[in-house]
Write an enzyme that holds these catalytic residues in place. Structure first.
Site, PDB file in Angstrom:
ATOM      1  CB  ALA A  78      -0.893  -0.014   1.241  1.00  0.00           C
ATOM      2  CB  SER A 130      -9.638 -10.265   5.361  1.00  0.00           C
ATOM      3  OG  SER A 130      -9.211 -10.749   6.617  1.00  0.00           O
ATOM      4  CE  LYS A 185      -8.439  -6.915   5.054  1.00  0.00           C
ATOM      5  NZ  LYS A 185      -7.223  -6.539   5.680  1.00  0.00           N
ATOM      6  CG  HIS A 188     -11.589  -7.348   8.817  1.00  0.00           C
ATOM      7  ND1 HIS A 188     -10.210  -7.499   8.826  1.00  0.00           N
ATOM      8  CD2 HIS A 188     -12.092  -8.597   8.943  1.00  0.00           C
ATOM      9  CE1 HIS A 188      -9.914  -8.766   8.954  1.00  0.00           C
ATOM     10  NE2 HIS A 188     -11.035  -9.463   9.029  1.00  0.00           N
ATOM     11  CG  ASN A 189      -7.108  -5.041   8.814  1.00  0.00           C
ATOM     12  OD1 ASN A 189      -7.902  -5.839   8.336  1.00  0.00           O
ATOM     13  ND2 ASN A 189      -5.884  -4.903   8.362  1.00  0.00           N
ATOM     14  CD  GLU A 192      -6.390  -8.684  11.779  1.00  0.00           C
ATOM     15  OE1 GLU A 192      -7.051  -8.886  10.748  1.00  0.00           O
ATOM     16  OE2 GLU A 192      -5.170  -8.418  11.755  1.00  0.00           O
ATOM     17  CE1 TYR A 193      -4.072  -3.895  13.519  1.00  0.00           C
ATOM     18  CE2 TYR A 193      -3.130  -2.588  15.281  1.00  0.00           C
ATOM     19  CZ  TYR A 193      -3.084  -3.054  13.984  1.00  0.00           C
ATOM     20  OH  TYR A 193      -2.050  -2.681  13.168  1.00  0.00           O
TER      21      TYR A 193
HETATM   22  C1  6PG Z   1      -6.186  -9.749   7.100  1.00  0.00           C
HETATM   23  C2  6PG Z   1      -5.196  -9.017   7.976  1.00  0.00           C
HETATM   24  C3  6PG Z   1      -4.109  -8.393   7.207  1.00  0.00           C
HETATM   25  C4  6PG Z   1      -3.185  -7.535   8.053  1.00  0.00           C
HETATM   26  C5  6PG Z   1      -2.201  -8.281   8.823  1.00  0.00           C
HETATM   27  C6  6PG Z   1      -1.141  -7.409   9.505  1.00  0.00           C
HETATM   28  O1  6PG Z   1      -7.334  -9.337   7.124  1.00  0.00           O
HETATM   29  O2  6PG Z   1      -5.825 -10.701   6.419  1.00  0.00           O
HETATM   30  O3  6PG Z   1      -5.881  -8.002   8.654  1.00  0.00           O
HETATM   31  O4  6PG Z   1      -4.706  -7.606   6.218  1.00  0.00           O
HETATM   32  O5  6PG Z   1      -2.468  -6.717   7.235  1.00  0.00           O
HETATM   33  O6  6PG Z   1      -2.831  -9.082   9.726  1.00  0.00           O
HETATM   34  O7  6PG Z   1      -1.667  -6.475  10.348  1.00  0.00           O
HETATM   35  P1  6PG Z   1      -0.764  -5.794  11.467  1.00  0.00           P
HETATM   36  O8  6PG Z   1       0.663  -5.929  11.052  1.00  0.00           O
HETATM   37  O9  6PG Z   1      -1.155  -4.353  11.500  1.00  0.00           O
HETATM   38  O10 6PG Z   1      -1.029  -6.539  12.720  1.00  0.00           O
END
Ligand code: 6PG
Length: 484
Positions: A78, A130, A185, A188-189, A192-193
């Protein structure tokens, strides 16, 4: 001979390669290209050997191999690389062709790129993908947005390669115009965190508070993965805890406790600040990674403020159940916050987001996939205008059944000095959110006292603003009233 290529993918790092192989498995002819051209032949002679994948050694060759309208997907880092490729592609593609960015791009960049590429007569899609390497290879969750006219041309490929839920519905659908796909997305991330931080806090309490071994915690996560917390991240945590290093010790104990991050969590928090939406759990998850990264300072601070006894007495089995409930309730808060953020962004950017559809896209393939997303989908199916997840009867009941344990876990962790920023901010948000009256009346008085910023009154209609000369020495003139 007529061109055979259905789509080209630029970028042969692991995600790019796996997406190509996945498309190939589904009967599409993919043209592979990479800036370092030697990688193309390397790929063709190894992973892509025996497939119908075509290699291109220049952008011109790549374009010549594609059917029209040409579909070119960027799987590059990116940022700058995306803009550079767009410029190059604009010199070789034609009006009507489609450029797709499948990286983790900032949604604002995608908004700009959609406009720019459309101004040149081409179409643009910015899509979240993802699921990591495995997902890309066998079925990711795909969240496309951008030029609506591009979607019918990309839909058959994306929906074929995406993960499917039990009834066969693909975890991929059109998200919306402009940067909508990358926004979803990004959210989503961020979630995820948050999910990862919650799991880490549960692990921390079990490890330091309850004194549990990796094997014992493996069993706990195994059991949790069979009930309401069932999810990919709980599943991999179960497996991580069982993994041994060469000397037989748990590998997890040998890993340095400093977390990395690539920026999408941070972007979610920045956007939440712009929108004025409290994404407190994701923010704490991002800051927790920052605190973890200050390893040297932490080592010094641990000498200055040595920890006391953090052992938690009492019945371990009961505590584990309490921790499970604290995690579940906090997770509900995190998703409620994430959905509030998407709702605000949809309003700000005029996106018509389908919230149940997003839950379905996240139900399979992606990193936050879980049984829980099925429940969120049901909530939005029942009420597409649900203002907050906490008002859905299922989640209302779930939160109520967890509250006692949640408070017990947070207060005990605080007493024992075990940091639980995500568990506790979730609880603080919940208590603030369910408060009919907050102390912001005093805050407004303070603002008016020192800056004549005005306030509204409980005994007057909303929208009428008042100023008081608090000291008797101030003027009668108020400053203008506005909220950013
Ligand atoms: C996904 C993940 C991915 C992400 C990595 C790294 O959906 O497959 O979210 O896109 O980039 O998991 O994220 P970090 O390095 O910020 O933890």
């Amino acid at each position: 001979m007529e061109p055979q290529g259905d789509i080209a993918v630029i970028g042969l790092a692991v995600m790019g390669q796996n997406l190509i192989l996945n498309m190939n498995d589904h009967g599409f002819t993919v043209v592979a290209y990479n800036r370092t051209v030697s990688k193309v032949d390397d790929f063709l002679n190894n992973e892509a050997k025996g497939t119908r994948i075509l290699g291109a050694h220049s952008l011109q060759e790549m374009v010549a191999l594609l059917k029209k309208p040409r579909r070119v997907m960027l799987m590059v880092k990116a940022g700058k690389a995306v803009d550079e490729f767009i410029e190059q592609l604009l010199t070789v593609l034609e009006p009507g062709d489609i450029i797709i960015d499948g990286g983790n791009s900032l949604f604002e960049d995608t908004i700009r790129r959609v406009k720019y590429v459309e101004s040149k007569g081409l179409l643009y899609i910015g899509t979240g993908v993802s699921g990591g390497e495995e997902g890309a290879r066998h079925g990711p969750s795909i969240m496309p947005g951008g030029s609506p006219a591009a979607w019918p041309h990309v839909k058959p490929i994306f929906q074929a390669i995406a993960a499917k839920v039990a009834d066969g519905t693909p975890c991929c659908d059109w998200v919306g115009e402009g940067g909508a796909g990358h926004y979803v997305k990004m959210t989503h991330n961020g979630i995820e965190y948050g999910d990862m931080q919650l799991i880490c806090e549960a692990y921390h309490i079990m490890k330091d508070g309850l004194g549990m071994s990796a094997d014992e915690m493996h069993e706990v996560f195994k059991a949790w993965n069979e009930a309401e917390l069932q999810s990919y991240l709980i599943e991999i945590t179960r497996d991580i805890l069982a993994k041994r290093d060469e000397d037989g010790a748990p590998l997890v104990d040998k890993i340095l406790d400093t977390a990395g991050q690539k920026g999408t969590g941070k972007w979610t928090v920045i956007s939440s600040q712009e929108m004025g939406i409290p994404i407190t759990l994701i923010a704490e998850a991002v800051y927790s990674r920052c605190v973890s990264a200050m390893k040297d300072l932490r080592v010094q601070a641990a000498k200055v403020f040595p920890p006391g006894n953090c052992k938690i007495p009492g019945d371990r089995k009961r505590w584990i159940d309490d921790i499970r409930k604290a995690l579940y309730a906090s997770k509900i808060i995190s998703y409620a916050q994430g959905y509030m953020l998407m709702r605000a962004a949809a309003q700000q950017y005029a996106w018509n987001l389908n919230y149940g559809g997003i839950a379905l896209m996240w139900r399979g393939g992606c990193i936050i996939r879980s049984a829980f997303l099925g429940d969120i989908k049901k909530a939005f199916d029942k009420n597409p205008d649900l203002p907050n997840l906490l008002f859905d009867p299922f989640f209302k009941k779930a939160i109520k059944s967890c509250t006692r344990s949640w408070r017990k876990v947070v207060s005990t962790a605080v007493k024992k000095g075990i940091p639980v920023p995500a568990f506790s901010t979730a609880l603080a948000f919940f208590d603030g959110f369910r408060s009919e009256r907050l102390p912001a009346n005093l805050l407004q008085a303070q603002r008016d006292y020192f800056g004549a910023h005005t306030y509204e009154r409980v005994d007057k209609p909303r929208g009428e603003f008042f100023h008081t000369n608090w000291t008797g020495t101030g003027g009668r003139v108020a400053s203008s009233t506005y909220t950013v």
